[in-house]
Design an enzyme around this catalytic site. Structure first.
Site, PDB file in Angstrom:
ATOM      1  N   TYR A 139       0.859  -1.186   0.000  1.00  0.00           N
ATOM      2  CA  TYR A 139       0.000   0.000   0.000  1.00  0.00           C
ATOM      3  C   TYR A 139       0.893   1.233   0.000  1.00  0.00           C
ATOM      4  O   TYR A 139       1.535   1.549   0.996  1.00  0.00           O
ATOM      5  CB  TYR A 139      -0.897  -0.040   1.245  1.00  0.00           C
ATOM      6  CG  TYR A 139      -2.000   1.008   1.330  1.00  0.00           C
ATOM      7  CD1 TYR A 139      -2.163   2.019   0.390  1.00  0.00           C
ATOM      8  CD2 TYR A 139      -2.908   0.969   2.381  1.00  0.00           C
ATOM      9  CE1 TYR A 139      -3.191   2.948   0.496  1.00  0.00           C
ATOM     10  CE2 TYR A 139      -3.931   1.894   2.501  1.00  0.00           C
ATOM     11  CZ  TYR A 139      -4.066   2.888   1.548  1.00  0.00           C
ATOM     12  OH  TYR A 139      -5.081   3.803   1.670  1.00  0.00           O
ATOM     13  N   LYS A 167      -1.223  -1.154  -4.254  1.00  0.00           N
ATOM     14  CA  LYS A 167      -2.350  -0.213  -4.218  1.00  0.00           C
ATOM     15  C   LYS A 167      -1.711   1.149  -4.201  1.00  0.00           C
ATOM     16  O   LYS A 167      -1.080   1.541  -3.212  1.00  0.00           O
ATOM     17  CB  LYS A 167      -3.198  -0.441  -2.969  1.00  0.00           C
ATOM     18  CG  LYS A 167      -4.146   0.706  -2.649  1.00  0.00           C
ATOM     19  CD  LYS A 167      -5.059   0.325  -1.519  1.00  0.00           C
ATOM     20  CE  LYS A 167      -5.720   1.481  -0.802  1.00  0.00           C
ATOM     21  NZ  LYS A 167      -6.027   2.665  -1.573  1.00  0.00           N
TER      22      LYS A 167
END
Ligand code: MN9
Ligand code: PYR
Length: 308
Positions: A139, A167
């Site tokens: 992330y 992400k």
């Protein structure tokens, strides 16, 4: 690992679900999970920023993912964000995630202390090793985490066979292209999720396979439609819808209260879904904010009438 198609699509970030006293509500977690199944999204991203994970304890986060899985298993792709800022607790959540059968775990880098890249890689790899049969998603959200995923750190993480995706919530859409290209070069197939909801069209255009977003939850149909328009090559229509979505997001961000408090109020108004408030120090709604939430809720309905 295996087929990555299950990650390609619209994956709303799951909101924290509280009861009237502000405790995690298993019942409301199940209701929100069912809502997403009914809307037809690809999956859910649990215990992330939108899940207020940074304000929750390890046991609460276990209860949340257990209740999501109880409803979602076999019906949604489930990604559980497990970062707790120390390796020990994050490892515990990773192990627990695998035991309940999530598709993937995800993690931000450690925040507050500025750590060298080898420490961040060691942190992520320790978490990943605790869930040896589960995909791992990095992330990247430098504006909040305070640390960016550099290409050298990314290259180091490509040595971990379980890392299947990033992400990407940094603002340059070019970052999506960089991770996509380097990921493909290293692994053959590699998934990149668009982070900023306001740039979904641009992110998909430059190579994102789908998106994980904090505002999808209040308007999943609109993001599903947006993704469809992009896939169908209807660029102008997609851009028009993106602009209308962005007006909704700007409205959601215009209140005194935290955006997630507004999101939950919109779900209360439009979907009869009560998820409680937000946890302090996030601001809950004041009276004036309710009018803003109502306006945003009406804008969602107007956009649905226009595009669906
Ligand atoms: C900074 C941040 O939280 N980014 C989220 C995830 O990437 C987005 O989904 C935002 O919530 C969304 O774009 C609204 O600004
Ligand atoms: C907003 C988002 O993607 C998250 O909950 O982490």
């Amino acid at each position: 690992m295996g087929n990555l198609d299950k990650y390609k699509g619209i994956i709303p970030a799951f909101y924290a679900c509280y009861d009237e006293e502000g405790n995690v509500s298993p019942k409301r977690v199940r209701a929100l999970t069912q809502y997403f199944i009914d809307k037809g999204v690809k999956g859910v991203y649990v215990n992330g920023s939108s899940g207020e994970c940074i304000y929750q304890g390890v046991e609460e986060r276990k209860v949340i993912i257990e209740n999501v899985m109880a409803v979602a298993k076999g019906k949604l792709t489930v990604i559980n964000h497990v970062a707790c800022n120390n390796t020990k607790d994050s490892v515990e959540l990773a192990k627990h995630s695998e035991s309940v059968g999530v598709d993937a775990i995800a993690s931000i880098p450690p925040i507050y202390f500025r750590l060298p890249e080898y420490s961040i890689a060691a942190y992520w790899n320790a978490i990943s090793e605790a869930a040896p049969n589960t995909d791992f998603i990095i992330y990247n959200i430098p504006q909040l985490a305070g640390t960016a995923l550099t290409m050298s750190l990314f290259a180091e993480m490509m040595k971990n066979p379980r890392v299947v995706a990033v992400k990407n919530s940094s603002m340059p859409t070019q970052d999506i292209q960089m991770f996509k290209a380097a990921g493909k070069a290293a692994k053959g197939e590699f998934v990149v999720f668009n982070g900023p909801d306001e740039q979904f069209v641009a992110g998909r255009a430059i190579g994102a396979d789908g998106g994980i977003g904090g505002t999808y939850g209040v308007m999943p149909e609109l993001f599903l439609k947006l993704n469809y328009l992009i896939a169908a090559g209807e660029r102008e229509k997609a851009t028009e819808l993106q602009y209308d979505i962005n007006e909704i997001i700007y409205k959601m961000c215009s209140s005194h209260a935290n955006m997630y408090a507004v999101a939950k109020e919109i779900l209360r108004i439009n979907e009869n879904l009560d998820l409680g408030g937000v946890r302090l120090p996030l601001e809950n709604l004041q009276e004036a904010d309710k009018a803003i939430a109502k306006e945003a809720a009406d804008m969602v309905n107007a956009a649905k009438a226009k595009y669906l």
